[in-house]
Scaffold this active site. Structure first.
Site, PDB file in Angstrom:
ATOM      1  N   CYS A  79       0.814  -1.211   0.000  1.00 42.89           N
ATOM      2  CA  CYS A  79       0.000   0.000   0.000  1.00 42.89           C
ATOM      3  C   CYS A  79       0.856   1.273   0.000  1.00 42.89           C
ATOM      4  O   CYS A  79       1.483   1.567  -1.010  1.00 42.89           O
ATOM      5  CB  CYS A  79      -0.963  -0.082   1.176  1.00 42.89           C
ATOM      6  SG  CYS A  79      -2.527   0.672   0.821  1.00 42.89           S
ATOM      7  N   HIS A 174      -3.375  -5.440   1.689  1.00 44.91           N
ATOM      8  CA  HIS A 174      -2.681  -5.781   2.940  1.00 44.91           C
ATOM      9  C   HIS A 174      -2.807  -7.271   3.257  1.00 44.91           C
ATOM     10  O   HIS A 174      -3.744  -7.668   3.949  1.00 44.91           O
ATOM     11  CB  HIS A 174      -3.286  -4.989   4.107  1.00 44.91           C
ATOM     12  CG  HIS A 174      -3.057  -3.520   4.002  1.00 44.91           C
ATOM     13  ND1 HIS A 174      -1.910  -2.920   4.462  1.00 44.91           N
ATOM     14  CD2 HIS A 174      -3.812  -2.550   3.469  1.00 44.91           C
ATOM     15  CE1 HIS A 174      -1.982  -1.616   4.227  1.00 44.91           C
ATOM     16  NE2 HIS A 174      -3.126  -1.365   3.617  1.00 44.91           N
ATOM     17  N   GLU A 176      -1.044  -8.784   5.338  1.00 48.22           N
ATOM     18  CA  GLU A 176      -0.726  -8.923   6.772  1.00 48.22           C
ATOM     19  C   GLU A 176      -1.961  -8.762   7.659  1.00 48.22           C
ATOM     20  O   GLU A 176      -1.901  -9.019   8.856  1.00 48.22           O
ATOM     21  CB  GLU A 176       0.376  -7.920   7.170  1.00 48.22           C
ATOM     22  CG  GLU A 176      -0.063  -6.469   7.355  1.00 48.22           C
ATOM     23  CD  GLU A 176      -0.271  -5.704   6.037  1.00 48.22           C
ATOM     24  OE1 GLU A 176      -0.231  -6.333   4.955  1.00 48.22           O
ATOM     25  OE2 GLU A 176      -0.493  -4.475   6.115  1.00 48.22           O
TER      26      GLU A 176
END
Ligand code: GLN
Length: 192
Positions: A79, A174, A176
């Site tokens: 990002c 994302h 994560e």
């Protein structure tokens, strides 16, 4: 393997927690040059790309970081991290590293409240094509052009969202923030 996560601003903690799932990895938060010098690879997290850029300059990390990535340091930008790595931002003069041959448009998927989760199909290798992976998009940048050396590993509604050029991996989403470790595993096993 010592993997750094740039920890000046933004979502570095979920990356550190994801990396902690890999027993072979030692995670290091990076805020100073000595910390940058000591890592074998680095994650540039999401957050606010102009802020992270300014903090990199203030910390004296901008040039050392640019040099290490140019010299082959494996790096994964998500990002805002992807924005910082890109070669061009539509309609913006903000400081970018310019090391990944893509053009991006910031905030192109809408405002924070329009953040969304989607399933994307990732091609990790010729043997692992179109594997479904969850993806979280938060005020995400859109990749609007990719250079000839860039491999598009995943698309969302026809737009590239995960790309790789040599030692640089970048996602507009994302991984994560999902339960899947696959994109980080790819970074550790295939890029690092
Ligand atoms: N909107 C942010 C930027 O332009 C990126 C958002 C994110 O990292 N989740 O810098």
């Amino acid at each position: 393997m010592r993997i750094g996560v740039l920890a000046l601003q933004g979502g570095y903690d979920p990356h550190a927690r994801t990396l902690a799932c890999f027993p072979e990895v030692q995670v290091s938060l990076v805020r100073y040059q000595a910390e940058l010098d000591s890592v074998d690879a680095l994650i540039l997290p999401g957050g606010e790309s102009t802020t992270i850029g300014k903090l990199l300059v203030l910390q004296g990390l901008w040039e050392p970081l640019r040099k290490r990535i140019s010299g082959g340091l494996p790096v994964f930008g998500t990002c805002a991290g992807m924005i910082l790595l890109s070669r061009q931002i539509l309609g913006s003069q903000q400081l970018i590293l310019g090391l990944l041959d893509i053009s991006v448009e910031r905030n192109a998927y809408g405002r924070q409240v329009e953040s969304f989760e989607a399933e994307v199909e990732v091609s990790f290798s010729p043997e692992r094509l179109n594997e479904k992976a969850p993806a979280v998009f938060i005020r995400a940048p859109r990749i609007i052009a990719v250079g000839p050396q860039v491999t598009v590993m995943a698309k969302h509604e026809g737009t590239p969202v995960l790309v790789r050029e040599k030692n640089i991996l970048a996602a507009s989403f994302h991984p994560e923030l999902t339960d899947s470790l696959e994109v980080h595993r790819y970074f550790l096993n295939q890029v690092c």
